[in-house]
Design a protein around this motif. Structure first.
Motif, short mmCIF file in Angstrom:
data_model
loop_
_atom_site.label_atom_id
_atom_site.label_comp_id
_atom_site.label_asym_id
_atom_site.label_seq_id
_atom_site.Cartn_x
_atom_site.Cartn_y
_atom_site.Cartn_z
N UNK A 97 0.82 -1.21 0.00
CA UNK A 97 0.00 0.00 0.00
C UNK A 97 0.86 1.26 0.00
N UNK A 98 2.06 1.20 0.58
CA UNK A 98 2.95 2.35 0.51
C UNK A 98 3.26 2.72 -0.93
N UNK A 99 3.43 1.71 -1.77
CA UNK A 99 3.71 1.96 -3.18
C UNK A 99 2.46 2.45 -3.91
N UNK A 100 1.32 1.84 -3.61
CA UNK A 100 0.08 2.22 -4.30
C UNK A 100 -0.30 3.67 -4.02
N UNK A 101 -0.25 4.06 -2.76
CA UNK A 101 -0.64 5.43 -2.40
C UNK A 101 0.34 6.44 -2.99
N UNK A 102 1.63 6.13 -2.90
CA UNK A 102 2.63 7.06 -3.41
C UNK A 102 2.49 7.22 -4.92
N UNK A 103 2.21 6.14 -5.63
CA UNK A 103 2.04 6.22 -7.07
C UNK A 103 0.88 7.10 -7.48
N UNK A 104 -0.15 7.13 -6.66
CA UNK A 104 -1.31 7.95 -6.98
C UNK A 104 -1.00 9.45 -6.87
N UNK A 105 0.02 9.79 -6.06
CA UNK A 105 0.41 11.20 -5.96
C UNK A 105 0.86 11.75 -7.31
N UNK A 106 1.35 10.87 -8.17
CA UNK A 106 1.83 11.30 -9.49
C UNK A 106 0.71 11.27 -10.53
N UNK A 108 -0.92 8.69 -11.61
CA UNK A 108 -0.86 7.50 -12.46
C UNK A 108 -2.15 6.68 -12.32
N UNK A 109 -2.59 6.03 -13.39
CA UNK A 109 -3.79 5.19 -13.32
C UNK A 109 -3.62 4.06 -12.30
N UNK A 110 -4.71 3.67 -11.65
CA UNK A 110 -4.64 2.65 -10.62
C UNK A 110 -4.05 1.34 -11.14
N UNK A 111 -4.47 0.91 -12.33
CA UNK A 111 -3.98 -0.36 -12.87
C UNK A 111 -2.48 -0.29 -13.13
N UNK A 112 -2.01 0.85 -13.64
CA UNK A 112 -0.58 1.01 -13.90
C UNK A 112 0.21 1.01 -12.61
N UNK A 113 -0.31 1.68 -11.58
CA UNK A 113 0.38 1.72 -10.29
C UNK A 113 0.43 0.33 -9.67
N UNK A 114 -0.67 -0.43 -9.77
CA UNK A 114 -0.71 -1.77 -9.20
C UNK A 114 0.31 -2.69 -9.86
N UNK A 115 0.38 -2.62 -11.19
CA UNK A 115 1.35 -3.46 -11.91
C UNK A 115 2.78 -3.04 -11.58
N UNK A 116 2.99 -1.75 -11.52
CA UNK A 116 4.33 -1.24 -11.21
C UNK A 116 4.73 -1.62 -9.78
N UNK A 117 3.79 -1.57 -8.85
CA UNK A 117 4.09 -1.93 -7.46
C UNK A 117 4.56 -3.37 -7.35
#
Length: 308
Positions: A97-106, A108-117
């Motif tokens: 979740x640390x990665x998911x929340x931080x990715x949303x600050x930029x 980025x789409x949720x699916x992209x952030x999830x895959x990247x995490x």
């Protein structure tokens, strides 16, 4: 030649009458691993804050990815990954979740952030800890998670401020391996450190900084060749005898440094230097022959040890 990603010219940062950074000039090329080596208080972290567009400069010029950080802070920060000196993970969130929340600050789409995490957890060797609480991680794991989080936006430049301070040797080597892989992938790394072995392991090129100024610049190997001998003989006679024993060692090797706990003899051959010490009838408590390092470069340039 591709344009540098960072260009600093006569960069200065003053606090009242104190210059934390005092007119430094350097460039960082795309894909390079660039280091700032120096003791605590040398101005390394202050320089990193200016590069990270979170601290304005007092004078000089600074360009990050072709932009002035005093004018285009948000645009620059969106293309950077930042690993601060102290981990600032959200302990109320679990690892993934640390990665998911931080990715949303930029944005980025949720699916992209999830895959990247998921990719980054595997890269950081933390896939099996994805649902763990941050407080349950070891120091080395927290550091790897902090680096993974800094990579969520696929930054063009990764800034690392003292990345392995406080870690045990095994955790440091694991982290070095992760950073080495980033180098191989072409990520530009800019790191500060006061560990000579870390600089030698990670930096293609570095500047040696002391009291806000650049003392030397080059690759680790070239700096050692230019400023030190091939080998070093370390001898100890005891804290009470080192200073007096130094006079009896005069003329052995290229130069001699007397430290509180030992004497350093710089020579092309440490074994030959040790043989001469023995021939003179001197009997050190301990002796060690080793290769010259960046610690020796810094000692010659400043008269002080990197870690004080």
């Amino acid at each position: 030649m591709p344009a540098p990603v960072i260009v600093a010219t006569d960069l200065v940062k003053k606090y009242k009458d104190f210059a934390a950074v005092d007119g430094i000039t350097f460039e960082v090329a795309p894909g390079e691993s660039f280091g700032l080596l120096g003791p605590n208080g040398a101005g390394k972290s202050t320089t990193m804050r200016m590069i990270g567009a979170v601290s304005t400069r007092s004078s000089g010029s600074l360009s990050i990815l072709g932009l002035d950080p005093n004018e285009h802070g948000p645009a620059i920060r969106s293309q950077l990954g930042v690993v601060p000196q102290q981990d600032n993970l959200d302990t109320e969130l679990r690892v993934r979740d640390n990665l998911l929340v931080y990715g949303r600050y930029f944005g980025l789409p949720r699916a992209q952030v999830a895959a990247r995490a998921d990719e980054l957890l595997e890269f950081a060797q933390l896939s099996d800890r994805a649902k763990a609480k941050v407080d349950d991680l070891s120091g080395g794991m927290k550091r790897r998670l902090t680096i993974a989080r800094a990579l969520i936006n696929e930054p063009r430049v990764l800034l690392l401020d003292e990345p392995t301070t406080g870690l045990d040797p095994q955790a440091r080597h694991i982290l070095w391996d992760r950073l080495y892989r980033l180098r191989e992938q072409g990520t530009t790394l800019v790191l500060t450190t006061h560990y000579m072995d870390e600089a030698e392991q990670l930096a293609d090129r570095l500047i040696v900084v002391d009291k806000g100024r650049i003392m030397a610049e080059g690759s680790p190997a070239s700096l050692i060749r230019e400023h030190s001998s091939r080998e070093v003989l370390e001898v100890r006679f005891g804290s009470e005898r080192n200073a007096t024993a130094a006079a009896d060692l005069a003329g052995i090797g290229d130069r001699l440094e007397v430290l509180p706990d030992r004497i350093l003899l710089y020579a092309h051959s440490g074994e030959e230097a040790l043989a001469e010490v023995t021939r003179r009838g001197l009997e050190p408590i301990t002796s060690l022959v080793r290769r010259s390092s960046l610690e020796d470069v810094f000692l010659k340039l400043t008269g002080r040890s990197l870690i004080e």
